[in-house]
Design a protein around this motif. Structure first.
Motif, PDB file in Angstrom:
ATOM      1  N   ASN A  14       0.671  -1.194   0.094  1.00 45.83           N
ATOM      2  CA  ASN A  14       0.185  -0.028  -0.023  1.00 45.83           C
ATOM      3  C   ASN A  14       0.917   1.258   0.042  1.00 45.83           C
ATOM      4  O   ASN A  14       1.742   1.372   0.921  1.00 45.83           O
ATOM      5  N   LEU A  15       0.717   2.216  -1.004  1.00 48.54           N
ATOM      6  CA  LEU A  15       1.578   3.186  -1.112  1.00 48.54           C
ATOM      7  C   LEU A  15       1.063   4.517  -1.776  1.00 48.54           C
ATOM      8  O   LEU A  15       0.497   4.393  -2.631  1.00 48.54           O
ATOM      9  N   VAL A  16       0.990   5.653  -0.763  1.00 49.70           N
ATOM     10  CA  VAL A  16       0.968   6.871  -1.504  1.00 49.70           C
ATOM     11  C   VAL A  16       1.955   7.661  -0.958  1.00 49.70           C
ATOM     12  O   VAL A  16       2.467   7.731   0.093  1.00 49.70           O
ATOM     13  N   MET A  17       2.665   8.396  -1.709  1.00 45.50           N
ATOM     14  CA  MET A  17       3.748   9.037  -1.605  1.00 45.50           C
ATOM     15  C   MET A  17       3.372  10.484  -1.352  1.00 45.50           C
ATOM     16  O   MET A  17       2.911  11.240  -2.366  1.00 45.50           O
ATOM     17  N   GLU A 198      30.599  18.800   4.281  1.00 41.89           N
ATOM     18  CA  GLU A 198      29.273  18.525   4.839  1.00 41.89           C
ATOM     19  C   GLU A 198      29.093  16.962   5.138  1.00 41.89           C
ATOM     20  O   GLU A 198      29.801  16.074   4.586  1.00 41.89           O
ATOM     21  N   THR A 199      28.237  16.714   6.189  1.00 43.07           N
ATOM     22  CA  THR A 199      28.030  15.336   6.303  1.00 43.07           C
ATOM     23  C   THR A 199      26.497  15.261   6.378  1.00 43.07           C
ATOM     24  O   THR A 199      25.573  16.106   6.562  1.00 43.07           O
ATOM     25  N   VAL A 200      25.970  14.331   5.213  1.00 42.85           N
ATOM     26  CA  VAL A 200      24.774  14.095   5.030  1.00 42.85           C
ATOM     27  C   VAL A 200      24.078  12.866   5.926  1.00 42.85           C
ATOM     28  O   VAL A 200      24.553  11.884   5.846  1.00 42.85           O
ATOM     29  N   TYR A 201      22.987  13.248   6.795  1.00 42.29           N
ATOM     30  CA  TYR A 201      22.417  12.494   7.787  1.00 42.29           C
ATOM     31  C   TYR A 201      21.136  11.661   7.144  1.00 42.29           C
ATOM     32  O   TYR A 201      20.448  12.599   6.366  1.00 42.29           O
ATOM     33  N   GLY A 202      20.868  10.495   7.151  1.00 42.80           N
ATOM     34  CA  GLY A 202      19.524   9.973   6.698  1.00 42.80           C
ATOM     35  C   GLY A 202      18.967   8.861   7.385  1.00 42.80           C
ATOM     36  O   GLY A 202      19.756   8.267   8.316  1.00 42.80           O
ATOM     37  N   HIS A 203      17.610   8.382   7.271  1.00 46.71           N
ATOM     38  CA  HIS A 203      17.086   7.328   7.600  1.00 46.71           C
ATOM     39  C   HIS A 203      16.080   6.777   6.747  1.00 46.71           C
ATOM     40  O   HIS A 203      15.655   7.514   5.737  1.00 46.71           O
ATOM     41  N   ALA A 204      15.905   5.605   6.760  1.00 45.92           N
ATOM     42  CA  ALA A 204      14.768   4.904   6.003  1.00 45.92           C
ATOM     43  C   ALA A 204      14.072   3.968   7.202  1.00 45.92           C
ATOM     44  O   ALA A 204      14.608   3.261   8.104  1.00 45.92           O
ATOM     45  N   GLN A 205      12.894   3.654   6.787  1.00 46.29           N
ATOM     46  CA  GLN A 205      11.911   3.017   7.865  1.00 46.29           C
ATOM     47  C   GLN A 205      10.683   2.468   6.881  1.00 46.29           C
ATOM     48  O   GLN A 205      10.018   2.933   6.352  1.00 46.29           O
ATOM     49  N   CYS A 206      10.202   1.254   7.779  1.00 49.80           N
ATOM     50  CA  CYS A 206       9.019   0.599   7.100  1.00 49.80           C
ATOM     51  C   CYS A 206       8.143   0.328   8.223  1.00 49.80           C
ATOM     52  O   CYS A 206       8.683   0.137   9.483  1.00 49.80           O
ATOM     53  N   THR A 207       6.824   0.242   8.256  1.00 61.79           N
ATOM     54  CA  THR A 207       6.024  -0.354   9.128  1.00 61.79           C
ATOM     55  C   THR A 207       6.340  -1.962   9.165  1.00 61.79           C
ATOM     56  O   THR A 207       6.462  -2.531   8.194  1.00 61.79           O
ATOM     57  N   ARG A 208       6.067  -2.444  10.394  1.00 60.86           N
ATOM     58  CA  ARG A 208       6.560  -3.867  10.701  1.00 60.86           C
ATOM     59  C   ARG A 208       5.231  -4.855  10.209  1.00 60.86           C
ATOM     60  O   ARG A 208       5.433  -6.054  10.782  1.00 60.86           O
ATOM     61  N   ASP A 209       4.398  -4.384   9.583  1.00 62.10           N
ATOM     62  CA  ASP A 209       3.259  -5.243   9.167  1.00 62.10           C
ATOM     63  C   ASP A 209       3.688  -5.900   7.931  1.00 62.10           C
ATOM     64  O   ASP A 209       2.800  -6.569   7.040  1.00 62.10           O
ATOM     65  N   ILE A 210       4.661  -5.458   7.243  1.00 66.52           N
ATOM     66  CA  ILE A 210       5.109  -5.915   5.877  1.00 66.52           C
ATOM     67  C   ILE A 210       6.231  -6.881   5.983  1.00 66.52           C
ATOM     68  O   ILE A 210       6.912  -6.639   6.816  1.00 66.52           O
ATOM     69  N   ILE A 211       6.236  -7.561   4.812  1.00 68.01           N
ATOM     70  CA  ILE A 211       7.703  -8.542   4.897  1.00 68.01           C
ATOM     71  C   ILE A 211       8.758  -7.476   4.214  1.00 68.01           C
ATOM     72  O   ILE A 211       8.493  -6.780   3.589  1.00 68.01           O
ATOM     73  N   PRO A 212      10.145  -8.045   4.380  1.00 67.14           N
ATOM     74  CA  PRO A 212      11.341  -7.521   4.010  1.00 67.14           C
ATOM     75  C   PRO A 212      11.085  -7.061   2.474  1.00 67.14           C
ATOM     76  O   PRO A 212      11.338  -6.004   2.090  1.00 67.14           O
ATOM     77  N   ASN A 213      10.555  -7.714   1.688  1.00 65.50           N
ATOM     78  CA  ASN A 213      10.499  -7.593   0.108  1.00 65.50           C
ATOM     79  C   ASN A 213       9.490  -6.466  -0.197  1.00 65.50           C
ATOM     80  O   ASN A 213       9.744  -5.681  -1.021  1.00 65.50           O
ATOM     81  N   GLU A 214       8.368  -6.450   0.757  1.00 69.99           N
ATOM     82  CA  GLU A 214       7.462  -5.215   0.607  1.00 69.99           C
ATOM     83  C   GLU A 214       7.988  -3.970   1.034  1.00 69.99           C
ATOM     84  O   GLU A 214       7.930  -3.091   0.491  1.00 69.99           O
ATOM     85  N   ILE A 238      10.215  12.181   2.533  1.00 68.60           N
ATOM     86  CA  ILE A 238       9.042  11.260   1.870  1.00 68.60           C
ATOM     87  C   ILE A 238       8.247  10.219   2.698  1.00 68.60           C
ATOM     88  O   ILE A 238       8.978   9.876   3.450  1.00 68.60           O
ATOM     89  N   VAL A 239       7.267  10.332   2.733  1.00 66.93           N
ATOM     90  CA  VAL A 239       6.285   9.477   3.778  1.00 66.93           C
ATOM     91  C   VAL A 239       5.051   8.838   2.911  1.00 66.93           C
ATOM     92  O   VAL A 239       4.660   9.110   1.850  1.00 66.93           O
ATOM     93  N   SER A 240       4.799   7.659   3.328  1.00 72.17           N
ATOM     94  CA  SER A 240       3.539   6.712   2.642  1.00 72.17           C
ATOM     95  C   SER A 240       2.857   5.965   3.986  1.00 72.17           C
ATOM     96  O   SER A 240       3.347   6.334   5.068  1.00 72.17           O
ATOM     97  N   GLY A 241       2.162   5.062   3.391  1.00 75.43           N
ATOM     98  CA  GLY A 241       1.308   4.351   4.111  1.00 75.43           C
ATOM     99  C   GLY A 241       2.323   3.258   5.028  1.00 75.43           C
ATOM    100  O   GLY A 241       2.202   2.901   6.079  1.00 75.43           O
TER     101      GLY A 241
END
Length: 269
Positions: A14-17, A198-214, A238-241
């Protein structure tokens, strides 16, 4: 703030950006500010006031803050049949329990008030998100959002945008893979990389109700949007469901992270 909604269809996710280029000048340490965006879905139907659906929705939104604060994520449901409501809440991976609960509480109150009568809605804050629906959102392939309101404040364009884009994509690609496929990370990864002085900082995150491939699918789509919007700017969000990612030229999260080294091309000096 400059905001943009992206309508997308993906496989198994499920994805809306929502594209958000947000000017931050100081590090917000576990504070709940205004929401980044909110979507009350017009095409998913409405529920009657004082109905069983509304009663179940209230119960769900009252429960989410406490049960989410324990681990930073929760997916649950309340009710049966046509009155059943599904709910999901996610806090950023570095947020402590009390701040997580405070953010989800505020998000739950606001989404109930701002999206009254809507059977499907999602709200994003910097530290958390809350999503409810009459459908199981983990099984949906399309989510249509609402264009958020915002002004045209944008981050400064960087010089040498191509090289910066290459460095940024290297960082965020690594973080996406780590978030998706490192079980100990609980689908949240942070990191940094040097770009000139400069130093560029970042993060990536997923909800834990989906599998790794999703998770990987969601973050890959998010990364494409991040590159399109922000790869020549000082920051982007960037945010999504089911996933989110962000980068800044300052450390905005409160956790340790490793420093990546961008690989030099053979023969370069």
């Amino acid at each position: 703030m400059c905001s943009k909604v992206i309508r997308m269809t993906t496989v198994d996710v499920n994805l809306v950006m929502f594209l958000l280029i947000i000017p931050f000048s100081v590090l917000p340490v576990f504070t709940v500010a205004d929401p980044l965006a909110i979507s009350c879905s017009n095409d998913k139907g409405n529920y009657p006031l004082n109905s069983p659906f509304e009663s179940n929705l209230k119960s769900l939104l009252e429960t989410l803050p406490s049960i989410t604060s324990l681990t930073g994520f929760n997916f649950t449901s309340v009710g049966e049949s046509q009155a059943k409501v599904y709910g999901q809440a996610l806090c950023r991976g570095d947020v402590n329990s009390s701040s997580c609960q405070a953010c989800v509480e505020k998000a739950s109150h606001q989404i109930f008030n701002d999206c009254r009568n809507y059977k499907d809605a999602i709200i994003w804050y910097e530290l958390c998100q809350v999503y409810y629906s009459f459908q199981n959102m983990t099984s949906m392939s399309v989510y249509i959002g609402k264009y958020p309101q915002g002004d045209s404040l944008k981050k400064v364009l960087l010089s040498d945008p191509q090289h910066f884009s290459d460095v940024l994509m290297y960082l965020m690609t690594n973080l996406s893979s780590e978030a998706a496929f490192s079980p100990s990370k609980l689908m949240f990864a942070t990191g940094a990389i040097e770009f000139r002085n400069e130093t560029v900082y970042g993060h990536a995150q997923c909800t834990r109700d989906i599998i790794p491939n999703e998770c990987q699918t969601c973050l890959t789509a998010a990364l494409a949007e991040l590159k399109g919007c922000c790869s020549s700017r000082e920051g982007g969000f960037i945010v999504s469901g089911n996933c989110n990612m962000r980068f800044e030229l300052y450390k905005y999260y409160n956790t340790s992270s490793y420093l990546l080294t961008y690989p030099s091309h053979k023969g370069s000096k």
